[in-house]
Design an enzyme around this catalytic site. Structure first.
Site, PDB file in Angstrom:
ATOM      1  N   THR A  35      24.080  34.842 -59.935  1.00  0.00           N
ATOM      2  CA  THR A  35      24.106  35.066 -58.485  1.00  0.00           C
ATOM      3  C   THR A  35      25.419  35.714 -58.039  1.00  0.00           C
ATOM      4  O   THR A  35      25.424  36.525 -57.123  1.00  0.00           O
ATOM      5  CB  THR A  35      23.853  33.772 -57.690  1.00  0.00           C
ATOM      6  OG1 THR A  35      24.588  32.711 -58.272  1.00  0.00           O
ATOM      7  CG2 THR A  35      22.391  33.402 -57.683  1.00  0.00           C
ATOM      8  N   ASP A 111      17.834  39.742 -66.588  1.00  0.00           N
ATOM      9  CA  ASP A 111      18.727  40.773 -66.046  1.00  0.00           C
ATOM     10  C   ASP A 111      19.569  41.498 -67.090  1.00  0.00           C
ATOM     11  O   ASP A 111      20.301  42.430 -66.761  1.00  0.00           O
ATOM     12  CB  ASP A 111      19.632  40.165 -64.965  1.00  0.00           C
ATOM     13  CG  ASP A 111      20.378  38.914 -65.451  1.00  0.00           C
ATOM     14  OD1 ASP A 111      20.711  38.838 -66.659  1.00  0.00           O
ATOM     15  OD2 ASP A 111      20.628  38.018 -64.618  1.00  0.00           O
ATOM     16  N   HIS A 128      11.760  34.661 -70.591  1.00  0.00           N
ATOM     17  CA  HIS A 128      10.947  35.390 -69.616  1.00  0.00           C
ATOM     18  C   HIS A 128      11.035  36.898 -69.800  1.00  0.00           C
ATOM     19  O   HIS A 128      10.714  37.653 -68.891  1.00  0.00           O
ATOM     20  CB  HIS A 128      11.361  34.999 -68.189  1.00  0.00           C
ATOM     21  CG  HIS A 128      11.135  33.537 -67.892  1.00  0.00           C
ATOM     22  ND1 HIS A 128      11.749  32.889 -66.862  1.00  0.00           N
ATOM     23  CD2 HIS A 128      10.356  32.620 -68.509  1.00  0.00           C
ATOM     24  CE1 HIS A 128      11.359  31.612 -66.849  1.00  0.00           C
ATOM     25  NE2 HIS A 128      10.519  31.430 -67.837  1.00  0.00           N
ATOM     26  N   CYS A 161       0.378  54.250 -72.098  1.00  0.00           N
ATOM     27  CA  CYS A 161       1.042  54.540 -73.371  1.00  0.00           C
ATOM     28  C   CYS A 161       0.557  55.866 -73.955  1.00  0.00           C
ATOM     29  O   CYS A 161      -0.651  56.093 -74.066  1.00  0.00           O
ATOM     30  CB  CYS A 161       0.766  53.399 -74.352  1.00  0.00           C
ATOM     31  SG  CYS A 161       1.510  53.615 -75.972  1.00  0.00           S
ATOM     32  N   ILE A 245      29.637  28.114 -60.394  1.00  0.00           N
ATOM     33  CA  ILE A 245      29.510  28.315 -61.836  1.00  0.00           C
ATOM     34  C   ILE A 245      30.606  29.239 -62.389  1.00  0.00           C
ATOM     35  O   ILE A 245      31.248  28.937 -63.388  1.00  0.00           O
ATOM     36  CB  ILE A 245      28.099  28.837 -62.161  1.00  0.00           C
ATOM     37  CG1 ILE A 245      27.106  27.707 -61.899  1.00  0.00           C
ATOM     38  CG2 ILE A 245      28.006  29.335 -63.598  1.00  0.00           C
ATOM     39  CD1 ILE A 245      25.665  28.137 -61.861  1.00  0.00           C
TER      40      ILE A 245
HETATM   41 ZN   LIG Z   1       0.632  51.662 -76.858  1.00  0.00          ZN
END
Ligand SMILES: [Zn+2]
Length: 254
Positions: A35, A111, A128, A161, A245
């Site tokens: 942040t 990020d 993630h 693609c 932090i």
């Molecule tokens: Zn592909």
């Protein structure tokens, strides 16, 4: 017994002591470490994430209009925080990796800031995914965002693609998309093997994030939680550091 510390100098001293005593640290990072770099927390009020809500995975897969919308929102968010630079927390962790103290950084963040602070991918486990590039969902081929954006700006069409015709998507895990199995297994195994589990800037509410600290404890690791706000797992920790932090991690950054 959990020790909760919110005074800055005391928090820094206790953290240094805990790090000194440990030899295999797993750091677990959430939005709070980024942040101060200008990357908004998904849960914060007025977060641009609310304006540019991520599209659910099944909608992305089944509806071309949703794919186009997903890319519009992705680029809008990139315009807001795409130029973010690593903060003091990222550099502190990079330093501990370089010293051999941290064996792995498990992150909920997409990020790429931990890599930008100099940590190689072999030490980072992204639960993630990563928002700074894209992949074909069918064959896995990697695509760079600037190439996709150039084509998207020209045509407005969702990219497909060139090798297999599959849908191209930012390399993040969307809502409704299965967790990356390999990353999860890797994260679980380093967590079970550490002697200090250090959770930083995660609210530790959402699963699987919430399951790692207890797993580390079950395997005998010490647990340190650093966050701006209380978390539901604070009672499980040996040490809870509450405050800014970047401020608390700053001495470890140099
Ligand atoms: Zn592909």
């Amino acid at each position: 017994m959990t020790l909760i510390v919110s005074e800055l100098e005391e928090a820094r001293a206790l953290l240094c002591e805990a790090v000194d005593k440990a030899s295999k640290i797993v750091a677990f990072t959430g939005a709070g470490i980024s942040t101060e770099c200008g990357v908004p927390d998904f849960r914060s009020k007025n977060s641009p994430w609310l304006r540019y809500k991520p599209i659910e995975f099944n909608l992305f897969m089944t509806d071309v209009l949703m794919r186009e919308e997903a890319w519009r929102r992705k680029f809008a968010l990139d315009d807001i925080y795409g130029r973010a630079q690593p903060g003091r927390g990222h550099y502190a962790l990079a330093n501990l990796v370089a010293k051999g103290k941290i064996t792995a950084i498990v992150t909920q963040n997409i990020d790429n800031l931990q890599q930008m602070a100099g940590v190689s991918n072999e030490h980072i486990i992204e639960l993630h995914g990563n928002g700074t590039y894209a992949t074909c969902l069918k064959c896995g081929l990697r695509y760079e965002l600037h190439d996709i954006r150039r084509a998207f700006d020209a045509t407005g069409a969702a990219p497909e693609c060139s090798a297999c015709g599959g849908h191209i998507k930012a390399a993040t895990i969307s809502f409704g998309q299965p967790m990356p199995e390999k990353a999860m297994q890797h994260a679980l195994s380093v967590t079970a093997d550490c002697d200090l589990f250090f959770a930083i800037g995660s609210s530790l509410v959402v699963y699987p994030a919430a399951s790692f600290p207890s797993l580390a404890r079950q395997h005998g690791a010490r647990l340190v939680i650093l966050n701006g706000e209380p978390t539901p797992l604070d009672d499980l920790a040996d040490l809870v550091l509450r405050g800014d932090i970047g401020d608390i991690l700053q001495p470890l950054a140099s």
